[in-house]
Write an enzyme that holds these catalytic residues in place. Structure first.
Site, PDB file in Angstrom:
ATOM      1  N   ASP A 191      46.614  36.567  48.914  1.00  0.00           N
ATOM      2  CA  ASP A 191      45.524  37.459  49.323  1.00  0.00           C
ATOM      3  C   ASP A 191      44.177  36.830  48.993  1.00  0.00           C
ATOM      4  O   ASP A 191      43.739  36.831  47.834  1.00  0.00           O
ATOM      5  CB  ASP A 191      45.681  38.809  48.606  1.00  0.00           C
ATOM      6  CG  ASP A 191      44.622  39.824  49.023  1.00  0.00           C
ATOM      7  OD1 ASP A 191      43.742  39.475  49.827  1.00  0.00           O
ATOM      8  OD2 ASP A 191      44.670  40.963  48.534  1.00  0.00           O
ATOM      9  N   ASP A 226      41.144  50.456  51.864  1.00  0.00           N
ATOM     10  CA  ASP A 226      40.915  49.104  51.361  1.00  0.00           C
ATOM     11  C   ASP A 226      39.412  48.952  51.181  1.00  0.00           C
ATOM     12  O   ASP A 226      38.676  48.746  52.148  1.00  0.00           O
ATOM     13  CB  ASP A 226      41.457  48.078  52.359  1.00  0.00           C
ATOM     14  CG  ASP A 226      41.125  46.636  51.966  1.00  0.00           C
ATOM     15  OD1 ASP A 226      40.671  46.420  50.825  1.00  0.00           O
ATOM     16  OD2 ASP A 226      41.309  45.742  52.813  1.00  0.00           O
ATOM     17  N   GLU A 260      45.980  45.304  45.712  1.00  0.00           N
ATOM     18  CA  GLU A 260      45.920  44.945  47.134  1.00  0.00           C
ATOM     19  C   GLU A 260      47.166  44.194  47.619  1.00  0.00           C
ATOM     20  O   GLU A 260      47.725  44.548  48.665  1.00  0.00           O
ATOM     21  CB  GLU A 260      44.643  44.138  47.399  1.00  0.00           C
ATOM     22  CG  GLU A 260      43.385  45.000  47.315  1.00  0.00           C
ATOM     23  CD  GLU A 260      42.103  44.194  47.221  1.00  0.00           C
ATOM     24  OE1 GLU A 260      42.190  42.943  47.276  1.00  0.00           O
ATOM     25  OE2 GLU A 260      41.026  44.795  47.091  1.00  0.00           O
ATOM     26  N   LYS A 285      31.066  44.903  45.346  1.00  0.00           N
ATOM     27  CA  LYS A 285      32.338  44.953  44.621  1.00  0.00           C
ATOM     28  C   LYS A 285      32.378  43.930  43.489  1.00  0.00           C
ATOM     29  O   LYS A 285      33.058  44.126  42.485  1.00  0.00           O
ATOM     30  CB  LYS A 285      33.487  44.707  45.611  1.00  0.00           C
ATOM     31  CG  LYS A 285      34.878  44.837  45.029  1.00  0.00           C
ATOM     32  CD  LYS A 285      35.903  44.721  46.147  1.00  0.00           C
ATOM     33  CE  LYS A 285      37.323  44.730  45.641  1.00  0.00           C
ATOM     34  NZ  LYS A 285      38.304  44.648  46.748  1.00  0.00           N
TER      35      LYS A 285
END
Length: 556
Positions: free
Chosen positions: A195, A8, A173, A70
């Site tokens: 999420d 992850d 994810e 990211k």
């Protein structure tokens, strides 16, 4: 086949896991914890620090400590102007050219791409896994937000390649989390995976039917995450300090980092207590002497500050349900993923929207990595009889006459998939056509994200509408697009794997892989020297202790 680890790669934190027999093990880092900060720091001695060691540098060395990288992956500078303003390090970039989105480090002579920085985090996770397993690791499944577009997925895969991995799969994810949740479920269920990570929000609707996990729809916001909640707190506390002392802490990079750390800690504390205090002595200095920051913060005030951010997660949730052709009452379980979902107000809002308490039986910060490890075990054959059916998050199409976006593969189509359409020329006597590939839901191509262009040449000149050009779109299991065009009269063909949108070609990736290996060897030697020094210091201490004890005996 060697072990396939699941990673992850988060905006603020990263986790690596592996399947051992029938169990999944979350691999600890050098500090013994499962969660590794997604941070890279460069010291004035030329050292590169990753994870916890990098986080320790963030206050004293803010301009050379990189975090939330990211958010820049696969993005153009024009898309990340707000993100650029929020980080203390220098992001070099302009316009719509992703090649120019790079990070400038003061102690370094070169610029780094977001992929290279992410690769350093992945390399560190790779080292943890190899130390734990006791063998070399070359294969990985890496997760990304479900609402990442093609260029962001490509950038994630490139980061894995630079780190020395063979990336077996890029997996969404929420889909990964559903694998971890649904592994032991035998009855049919429809679940919603909510999420909310450090930098992105995703909502996915899935159906679990024994050993088949099918994604029905997905939606989200790649500009919304836990760090936005932190920013609201930072601005509130900085404004309170400015009212009192007429000084803006956001203009002092070192003070801002102390404030950022304190606000992040306060956010976490308010998940378990009703009130906390942000106390930072000697945060700044004025003509009258040192200034201290002390602000009491209640949970109610925090919830007031972030309420609109929480509400922004509901519209994608509504769209995801609509695309899945389901009602709220059809959902059997709601699974929370991401550290930000520990906030009580978020849990309350999710409960009100879905009409049920969210499931809390899994660790929201580890579950994505666990699911990725399960997917890796499925791909390696270590785990069998589990079928995962994912979807593409955004519509893919081509630009046609008048700048119209003509859909080829619509959003929430199951992947892998392939779609073929026949087009013709727009003008008389054309001997070539340009294929412009776009991604998005807007009607005009200019309002969508451009993924790439290529030209099919050698078409026999004919009146408009006569030539027949067959265009094929194919999405692989990673959600990455391949496009081809063929003139049906001559069978001439041109194809492209949409990589240009990330700004890196294969030659550049190969060079970065070599650079990463070089730094890996340097870091390994540096760690060995530190170990030797520590052993030497320990031996000296023991020797001195022995001399002292014997001297006392002789004196007696």
């Amino acid at each position: 086949m060697s072990k396939v680890v699941g990673i992850d790669l988060g905006t603020t934190k990263s986790v690596v896991s592996v399947v051992e027999g029938k169990d999944v093990k979350v691999i600890p880092n050098s500090e013994g914890t499962a969660i590794t900060p997604s941070m890279v720091a460069f010291t004035n001695k030329g050292e590169q620090l990753v994870g916890v060691l990098a986080k320790r540098q963030v206050v004293t060395n803010p301009k050379n400590t990189l975090y939330e990288i990211k958010r820049f992956m696969g993005r153009k500078a024009s898309e990340v102007q707000n993100e650029i303003k929020r980080v203390p390090y220098e992001v070099v970039g302009q316009g719509d050219d992703p090649v120019k989105v790079k990070i400038q480090i003061g102690a370094e002579t070169k610029l780094f791409t977001p992929q290279e920085i992410s690769a350093k985090i992945l390399q560190e996770l790779k080292r943890y896994a190899e130390d734990y397993i006791g063998a070399k690791i070359s294969d990985a499944v890496i997760t990304c937000p479900a609402y990442f577009n093609d260029s962001q997925r490509q950038a994630t895969k490139e980061a894995g390649m630079i780190a020395g991995f063979e990336v077996k799969r890029i997996i969404n994810e929420p889909t990964s989390a559903s694998l971890a949740y649904g592994l032991d479920k035998k009855n049919t269920q429809k679940i919603a995976v909510y999420d909310l990570g450090g930098g992105t929000f995703d909502i996915s609707i899935l159906e679990i039917d024994k050993n088949v996990i099918q994604v029905l729809s997905t939606n989200g916001d790649t500009h919304l995450g836990g760090s936005d909640f932190d920013q609201r707190l930072i601005n509130y506390v900085a404004d309170e300090f400015q009212k009192q002392y007429k000084m803006d802490l956001r203009k002092d990079s070192m003070a801002l980092q102390r404030l950022k750390d304190a606000c992040e800690k306060a956010k976490c504390e308010l998940s378990t207590v009703m009130e906390t205090e942000i106390n930072l002595p000697f945060i700044s200095v004025s003509q009258d002497g040192p200034l201290h920051l002390s602000v009491r913060l209640s949970r109610a005030k925090f919830e007031e500050l972030v309420d609109d951010l929480i509400q922004k997660t509901l519209s994608p949730s509504e769209h995801a349900l609509k695309d899945a052709k389901l009602q709220v009452s059809d959902i059997n379980e709601v699974v929370l993923v991401g550290g930000a979902t520990r906030v009580p107000k978020i849990q309350q809002t999710v409960k009100q929207f879905f009409g049920r308490d969210p499931h809390k039986g899994i660790n929201p910060e580890e579950v994505v990595s666990v699911g990725a490890a399960i997917q890796g075990a499925i791909l390696s054959g270590e785990m069998k009889d589990i079928l995962l059916l994912d979807v593409t998050p955004l519509t893919l199409g081509v630009e046609t006459l008048g700048g119209i976006r003509t859909p080829m593969i619509k959003r929430n189509s199951p992947i892998p998939t392939k779609k073929t359409e026949v087009y013709s020329t727009a003008a008389d006597w054309q001997n070539s056509v340009e294929i412009h590939i776009v991604q998005g839901e807007r009607e005009l191509a200019n309002d969508c994200k451009s993924l790439g262009r290529f030209t099919l040449e050698g078409i026999p000149p004919s009146p408009r509408g006569v030539p027949k050009v067959e265009v094929s779109f194919e999405i692989d299991a990673n959600g990455i697009l391949n496009v081809s065009a063929k003139d049906l009269a001559t069978n001439k063909q041109q194809s492209i794997t949409v990589k240009g949108s990330t700004g890196l070609n294969q030659e550049e990736i190969d060079r970065m892989v070599k650079d990463a290996e070089k730094y890996s060897e340097e870091d390994k030697k540096r760690r060995q020297l530190i170990d030797i020094r520590n052993q030497a210091e320990s031996m000296v201490y023991q020797f001195e202790k022995l001399i002292t004890e014997n001297k006392e005996k002789i004196t007696d």
